[in-house]
Scaffold this active site. Structure first.
Site, PDB file in Angstrom:
ATOM      1  N   ASP A 205       0.789  -1.053  -0.067  1.00 19.18           N
ATOM      2  CA  ASP A 205      -0.176  -0.118   0.026  1.00 19.18           C
ATOM      3  C   ASP A 205       0.774   1.357   0.225  1.00 19.18           C
ATOM      4  OD1 ASP A 205      -2.912   0.916   0.454  1.00 19.18           O
ATOM      5  OD2 ASP A 205      -1.910   1.871   2.023  1.00 19.18           O
ATOM      6  N   GLU A 259      15.389 -13.190   0.284  1.00 18.88           N
ATOM      7  CA  GLU A 259      16.018 -14.305   1.366  1.00 18.88           C
ATOM      8  C   GLU A 259      15.205 -15.138   1.699  1.00 18.88           C
ATOM      9  OE1 GLU A 259      17.418 -11.197   4.386  1.00 18.88           O
ATOM     10  OE2 GLU A 259      18.875 -10.459   3.054  1.00 18.88           O
TER      11      GLU A 259
END
Ligand code: GLC
Ligand code: CA
Length: 543
Positions: A205, A259
Site C-alpha cells: 500500500d 532471502e
C-alpha cells in the site's frame, strides 16, 4: 508449452485478480464478505482462469478505512474469519494452482495499534519515535502545511502530550516513522510472518509515501489544481512522497522476500521467489525507478495509466509507447484497469467499450490486474447519502471521490442478496444485478464473463500473448493496434476505441481471427485491410 515460458515466474505469465474481501462472498449472513467466503469461490476463480488472488486487507482493524487501518499486522479480523481460515484459504488456493498475494500496509497503522497507543502515551516512551511527532508551529497550529489525502491538515494535535502526529490519510491512520530502524525491523518481521504461512507475495500500500522530508518543509501550492481530483492536490507533494531515500526502504522489503526464497523456506512446490507489487501513483518516468537500478526493488510497480487516461486511442497509443520506452532493461511491465479506489471501467467507458478494454488489458505486454466484478462488466452502484460508508465520501461529499460505488458486493446471482449474502449486504447491490451477475453470464456464450474466460484461456494457450514481445502497428483514428510475438508465433491485436467503423492497413500481413469482442469472427481470414466495427476488438494469429 515451451521451456522459456515454463521458467518465467508466474507473475510474468499470469493474471492477478483483486478480491476486495468485504464484497466478494459472505459466508455467515452478516452482510460482509469474509475469508471462508473467498474460499468457497476459489473454484470460480480457477474456472475463470486467473493465476493469482490479491486480497485487500483482512487484518484486525477498526475499519475507519475498511481495513487500510491495521491494528494487528499478524492476525485476521473476526469479521473476516480466523488465521486458520486464512491458512485453509492458502492451502485450497495452492491446491488449485492459484497464488495468494496479500496486502501489506506499511505507511501507517491504525490509531488503535498498540504501537501507536504506546507512542502517544508520553514524549519519552520507547515507541514515541515510531511515529512522526512534531511541536506546534511557532504561534500554534500544525507544524507545516501538509495536507491529508482525505481532506484537511495531515497533522492532528494530541492534547495529552501537546504535539502533533502526521497522517497522510485519516487521523485514525498515523504514519509510521520509517527512518527508525526498529520500525523497519518490526515490519520486516510482519513480511516473514506471512511468508511463513505460504503467501506468494505482497501488494504494498502507498509504497511511494513511506518516507517524508527530514526537515518537514512546506509543500508548494499546485498551479491549476482541480478540487475534483482531491483536496490534497492543492499542494505539490514534493516533500511528502517519492523522496529519494524511499528506494532504500523498498530494497529492504525486497531483500526480505528474496532471502526467504533463498533460505528454501518456500513450501513444497513454490519455487518462485515471492512477488513484490507496489502501489504507486506517479508519472511513468518516476514510476519505473521503483523497479530499482539493479531491478532490486518492486517486481511490479503498479502501472495505473489505464485508470487515469481519457479513453481515447491517441492517448492510449502514446501511453503504451511511452511506458514501453521508459521501462529499464529487463523490467517486466504491468497494467491495471480497475481497483477498489476508482470508478469501474464499465462505468467510465460504457459496457461496449468495457469489452474492448478487457481485450486491451489481457493482450498488452505485462502482467494484468483484474478487479473483482469487472469480468462481468459490473458498474458502479448509486449510494444514497444515508448509506455512505467510505470516509473519503464523508469528507468530500458529492464530488465523485467516494469509493463506495466500485465496492458493491459481487453479484453471483439474482435475488435480494445476489448470492453474496443471506443477510443485508453492507452496500446495496446495483440496479442491474438481475442481469449483470455471474450465474446469468456463465451460461451465455456472448457475455462479458465468457469473453474474459476466452481471453484468459487464449493467453494461457499462447505464450506470445503472455510473455511475448510487443511492437506497435501504425494506426490512426480510434484504432490502437500492436503485435505480440514469441518463438515464431505472432498475434495482431486491433482495437476500435470508438463507436464508428474503422479500418487498419495491414500491409503484407495476413492471418486468421482467433477472438473478438463480438465473438462472431473466429476463423475469418484477414489481409490487406482489417475492418473493425464500432466498439470492436479482434485478436488474429498472423501467418
Ligand atoms: C491505498 C488504498 C486505499 C487506502 C489508502 C490508504 O491507496 O488502495 O484504499 O484508502 O491506500 O491506506
Ligand atoms: Ca460475513
Amino acid at each position: 508449452m515451451n521451456r522459456r515460458v515454463e521458467t518465467a515466474p508466474w507473475w510474468r505469465r499470469g493474471v492477478v485478480y483483486q478480491v476486495y474481501p468485504r464484497s466478494f462472498q459472505d459466508s455467515n449472513g452478516d452482510g460482509i464478505g469474509d475469508l471462508p467466503g473467498v474460499r468457497q469461490r476459489l473454484d470460480y476463480l480457477a474456472w475463470l482462469g486467473v493465476d493469482a488472488v490479491w486480497l485487500s486487507p483482512f487484518y484486525p482493524s477498526p475499519m475507519a478505512d475498511f481495513g487500510y487501518d491495521v491494528a494487528d499486522y499478524c492476525g485476521v479480523d473476526p469479521i473476516f474469519g480466523t488465521l486458520a481460515d486464512f491458512e485453509a484459504l492458502v492451502e485450497d488456493a495452492h491446491a488449485r494452482g492459484l497464488r495468494v498475494v496479500v496486502d501489506f500496509v506499511p505507511n501507517h497503522t491504525s490509531a488503535r495499534h498498540p504501537w501507536f497507543v504506546e507512542s502517544r502515551a508520553s514524549r519519552q516512551g520507547p515507541r514515541r519515535d515510531w511515529y512522526l511527532w512534531r511541536d506546534p508551529a511557532p504561534g500554534g497550529g500544525p507544524p507545516n502545511n501538509w495536507l491529508a489525502h482525505f481532506g484537511g491538515s495531515a497533522w492532528t494535535l494530541d492534547e495529552r502530550t501537546g504535539q502533533y502526529y502526521l497522517h497522510a490519510f485519516l487521523p485514525e491512520q498515523p504514519d509510521l516513522n520509517w527512518r527508525n530502524p526498529d520500525v523497519r525491523a518490526a515490519m520486516h518481521d510482519v513480511l516473514r510472518f506471512w511468508l511463513d504461512r505460504g503467501v506468494d507475495g505482497f501488494r504494498v500500500d502507498v509504497i511511494w509515501h513511506l518516507l517524508k522530508d527530514e526537515q518537514f518543509r512546506d509543500n508548494p501550492p499546485a498551479p491549476d489544481s482541480d478540487p475534483r481530483h482531491g483536496p490534497s492536490r492543492a499542494l505539490l507533494p514534493i516533500y511528502t512522497t517519492d523522496q529519494p531515500g524511499v528506494h532504500e526502504i523498498v530494497r529492504g522489503l525486497r531483500r526480505v522476500l528474496d532471502e526467504h526464497a533463498r533460505r528454501g523456506d518456500r513450501p513444497a512446490g513454490r519455487r518462485d521467489a515471492p512477488v513484490l507489487i507496489g502501489e504507486i501513483y506517479l508519472p511513468v518516468e518516476r514510476l519505473v525507478r521503483y523497479y530499482g537500478e539493479r531491478l532490486d526493488e518492486c517486481h511490479l510497480p503498479f502501472n495505473f495509466q489505464l485508470l487515469q487516461l481519457p479513453w481515447r486511442a491517441d492517448a492510449i497509443r502514446a501511453a503504451i509507447a511511452r511506458y514501453e520506452a521508459a521501462l529499464p532493461p529487463g523490467a517486466w511491465p504491468n497494467w491495471v484497469l480497475g481497483n477498489h479506489d476508482h470508478h469501474r471501467i464499465a462505468t467510465r467507458v460504457g459496457p461496449a467499450q468495457a469489452r474492448v478494454a478487457a481485450v486491451l488489458l489481457l493482450t498488452l505486454r505485462g502482467t494484468p490486474t483484474l478487479y473483482c466484478g469487472d469480468e462481468i462488466g459490473l458498474r458502479d452502484i448509486e449510494v444514497p447519502p444515508a448509506l455512505v460508508q467510505d470516509p473519503y465520501e464523508r469528507s468530500c461529499p458529492g464530488v465523485g471521490l467516494g469509493r463506495d460505488p466500485e465496492r458493491a458486493p459481487m453479484p453471483w446471482g439474482g435475488g435480494p442478496g445476489a448470492g453474496f449474502t443471506t443477510g443485508r449486504p453492507w452496500l446495496p447491490r446495483g440496479a442491474d444485478a438481475a442481469t449483470v451477475n455471474v450465474s446469468t453470464q456463465r451460461d451465455d456464450p456472448a457475455s462479458m464473463l465468457a469473453l474474459h474466460r476466452r481471453l484468459l484461456a487464449l493467453r494461457r494457450a499462447e505464450p506470445a500473448l503472455a510473455v511475448g514481445t510487443w511492437a506497435p502497428v501504425p494506426a490512426d483514428g480510434d484504432v490502437v493496434a500492436f503485435v505480440r510475438a514469441h518463438e515464431g508465433r505472432r498475434f495482431l491485436v486491433a482495437l476500435n476505441l470508438g463507436a464508428r467503423l474503422q479500418s487498419l492497413w495491414l500491409g503484407p500481413a495476413r492471418g486468421g481471427v482467433v477472438l473478438g469482442t463480438h465473438l462472431d469472427r473466429e476463423g475469418e481470414q484477414v489481409f490487406a485491410t482489417l475492418v473493425l466495427r464500432g466498439d470492436e476488438a479482434v485478436v488474429a494469429v498472423l501467418e
